[in-house]
Design a protein around this motif. Structure first.
Motif, mmCIF file in Angstrom:
data_model
loop_
_atom_site.group_PDB
_atom_site.id
_atom_site.type_symbol
_atom_site.label_atom_id
_atom_site.label_comp_id
_atom_site.label_asym_id
_atom_site.label_seq_id
_atom_site.Cartn_x
_atom_site.Cartn_y
_atom_site.Cartn_z
ATOM 1 N N LEU A 1 -22.932 -58.680 24.951
ATOM 2 C CA LEU A 1 -22.034 -58.708 26.109
ATOM 3 C C LEU A 1 -21.523 -57.310 26.430
ATOM 4 C CD1 LEU A 1 -20.069 -62.003 25.386
ATOM 5 C CD2 LEU A 1 -21.726 -61.606 27.225
ATOM 6 N N LEU A 2 -21.176 -56.546 25.405
ATOM 7 C CA LEU A 2 -20.716 -55.172 25.648
ATOM 8 C C LEU A 2 -21.814 -54.351 26.317
ATOM 9 C CD1 LEU A 2 -18.764 -54.483 22.329
ATOM 10 C CD2 LEU A 2 -17.797 -54.917 24.612
ATOM 11 N N GLY A 3 -23.062 -54.574 25.923
ATOM 12 C CA GLY A 3 -24.170 -53.871 26.554
ATOM 13 C C GLY A 3 -24.386 -54.290 27.989
ATOM 14 N N ILE A 4 -24.293 -55.585 28.253
ATOM 15 C CA ILE A 4 -24.481 -56.103 29.614
ATOM 16 C C ILE A 4 -23.403 -55.576 30.552
ATOM 17 C CG2 ILE A 4 -24.294 -58.204 31.027
ATOM 18 C CD1 ILE A 4 -25.649 -59.732 28.737
ATOM 19 N N LEU A 5 -22.190 -55.465 30.043
ATOM 20 C CA LEU A 5 -21.045 -55.175 30.910
ATOM 21 C C LEU A 5 -20.805 -53.682 31.125
ATOM 22 C CD1 LEU A 5 -18.813 -58.095 29.711
ATOM 23 C CD2 LEU A 5 -19.928 -57.829 31.945
ATOM 24 N N GLN A 6 -21.865 -52.902 31.115
ATOM 25 C CA GLN A 6 -21.756 -51.500 31.495
ATOM 26 C C GLN A 6 -21.398 -51.398 32.980
ATOM 27 O OE1 GLN A 6 -22.332 -48.878 29.007
ATOM 28 N NE2 GLN A 6 -21.975 -50.786 27.908
ATOM 29 N N GLN A 7 -21.760 -52.428 33.719
ATOM 30 C CA GLN A 7 -21.384 -52.581 35.129
ATOM 31 C C GLN A 7 -20.596 -53.880 35.242
ATOM 32 O OE1 GLN A 7 -22.157 -50.247 37.488
ATOM 33 N NE2 GLN A 7 -23.043 -49.080 35.813
ATOM 34 N N PRO A 8 -19.585 -53.932 36.108
ATOM 35 C CA PRO A 8 -18.792 -55.165 36.226
ATOM 36 C C PRO A 8 -19.668 -56.359 36.616
ATOM 37 C CG PRO A 8 -17.779 -53.371 37.473
ATOM 38 C CD PRO A 8 -19.118 -52.885 37.017
ATOM 39 N N GLN A 9 -19.450 -57.482 35.929
ATOM 40 C CA GLN A 9 -20.212 -58.691 36.212
ATOM 41 C C GLN A 9 -19.337 -59.910 35.956
ATOM 42 O OE1 GLN A 9 -24.320 -58.909 35.431
ATOM 43 N NE2 GLN A 9 -24.353 -56.918 34.424
ATOM 44 N N SER A 10 -19.669 -60.986 36.646
ATOM 45 C CA SER A 10 -18.971 -62.255 36.447
ATOM 46 C C SER A 10 -19.646 -63.014 35.306
ATOM 47 C CB SER A 10 -19.032 -63.091 37.729
ATOM 48 O OG SER A 10 -20.358 -63.536 37.960
ATOM 49 N N GLY A 11 -18.981 -64.053 34.819
ATOM 50 C CA GLY A 11 -19.569 -64.908 33.794
ATOM 51 C C GLY A 11 -20.875 -65.509 34.275
ATOM 52 N N TYR A 12 -20.926 -65.909 35.541
ATOM 53 C CA TYR A 12 -22.149 -66.471 36.121
ATOM 54 C C TYR A 12 -23.276 -65.436 36.090
ATOM 55 C CZ TYR A 12 -25.445 -68.169 39.609
ATOM 56 O OH TYR A 12 -26.592 -68.551 40.253
ATOM 57 N N ASP A 13 -22.962 -64.183 36.456
ATOM 58 C CA ASP A 13 -23.976 -63.120 36.437
ATOM 59 C C ASP A 13 -24.488 -62.878 35.018
ATOM 60 O OD1 ASP A 13 -23.678 -62.684 39.201
ATOM 61 O OD2 ASP A 13 -22.095 -61.187 38.881
ATOM 62 N N ILE A 14 -23.576 -62.942 34.053
ATOM 63 C CA ILE A 14 -23.955 -62.743 32.658
ATOM 64 C C ILE A 14 -24.917 -63.847 32.215
ATOM 65 C CG2 ILE A 14 -23.097 -62.738 30.281
ATOM 66 C CD1 ILE A 14 -20.479 -61.484 31.465
ATOM 67 N N LYS A 15 -24.572 -65.095 32.528
ATOM 68 C CA LYS A 15 -25.436 -66.228 32.158
ATOM 69 C C LYS A 15 -26.813 -66.077 32.796
ATOM 70 C CE LYS A 15 -26.737 -70.335 30.751
ATOM 71 N NZ LYS A 15 -27.792 -70.253 29.752
ATOM 72 N N LYS A 16 -26.843 -65.633 34.036
ATOM 73 C CA LYS A 16 -28.109 -65.428 34.740
ATOM 74 C C LYS A 16 -28.954 -64.375 34.021
ATOM 75 C CE LYS A 16 -29.770 -64.617 39.419
ATOM 76 N NZ LYS A 16 -29.427 -64.254 40.780
ATOM 77 N N MET A 17 -28.315 -63.324 33.508
ATOM 78 C CA MET A 17 -29.056 -62.304 32.761
ATOM 79 C C MET A 17 -29.651 -62.894 31.493
ATOM 80 S SD MET A 17 -27.215 -58.630 33.116
ATOM 81 C CE MET A 17 -28.652 -57.833 32.415
ATOM 82 N N PHE A 18 -28.880 -63.750 30.798
ATOM 83 C CA PHE A 18 -29.418 -64.381 29.597
ATOM 84 C C PHE A 18 -30.641 -65.227 29.946
ATOM 85 C CE2 PHE A 18 -25.444 -63.287 27.501
ATOM 86 C CZ PHE A 18 -25.904 -62.944 26.238
#
Length: 185
Positions: free
Chosen positions: A7-24
């Motif tokens: 999560l720390l790696g993903i959030l180098q740019q602001p993202q929503s929980g939905y965006d994070i799930k989509k990346m997974f």
């Protein structure tokens, strides 16, 4: 490996929980799975630890959405994790554990019936990863050498995903063929 660090790696740019799930689902699917029920509690913990910030912003689709972003302390934690070196021997493959116990099924046809949907899933997954790789190749004529850093390193994981999932497709095909050959003995 830790969901916290991913999560720390993903959030180098602001993202929503939905965006994070989509990346997974779209980006990390060849090496990590996470559900929203795991992601949101971890985001709360990271915020409480001062490793993330959260900002509410207007959304086009209903209520405000929360954007998460790593803090300098979160960035330090990510770098510390990377500096510790590779973490190995952590994969958990439920389907492989199930395969180990296939002998508990009543007959070979039941075993093949177990493996065929696995084959279909692996084949679709492999085709998806190859499609992503082929799309990237069309965008960068000297692929992978001319990829910018923010795409080059994620592409290294994609390259392994294509090979690893391709090998899994071949493995399932071989398993099915071996069981069928045992049926014909």
């Amino acid at each position: 490996m830790s969901l916290k660090h991913i999560l720390l790696g993903i959030l180098q740019q602001p993202q929503s929980g939905y965006d994070i799930k989509k990346m997974f689902d779209e980006v990390f699917s060849n090496f990590w799975a996470a559900e929203l029920s795991q992601i949101y509690p971890q985001l709360r913990k990271l915020k409480e630890q001062g490793l993330l910030t959260v900002e509410s912003v207007p959304s086009d689709k209903g209520p405000d959405k929360k954007l998460y972003e790593v803090t300098p302390a979160g960035q330090q934690e990510l770098v510390k994790w990377l500096a510790e070196g590779p973490i190995t021997n952590t994969e958990k493959l439920a389907y492989l554990a199930q395969t180990f116990f296939l002998g508990a099924l009543p007959d070979d046809q039941a075993r093949i019936d177990f493996l065929e949907p696995l084959h279909s899933h692996m084949k679709q997954w492999h085709e998806h990863l190859v499609c992503i790789q082929e799309q990237t190749k069309t965008e960068f004529p000297d692929y992978p050498h001319d990829l910018p850093d923010e795409e080059f390193y994620p592409n290294l994981t994609l390259m392994l995903g294509v090979k690893k999932v391709g090998a899994k497709v071949e493995w399932v095909e071989e398993c099915i063929a071996l069981i069928k050959s045992r049926m014909n003995r």
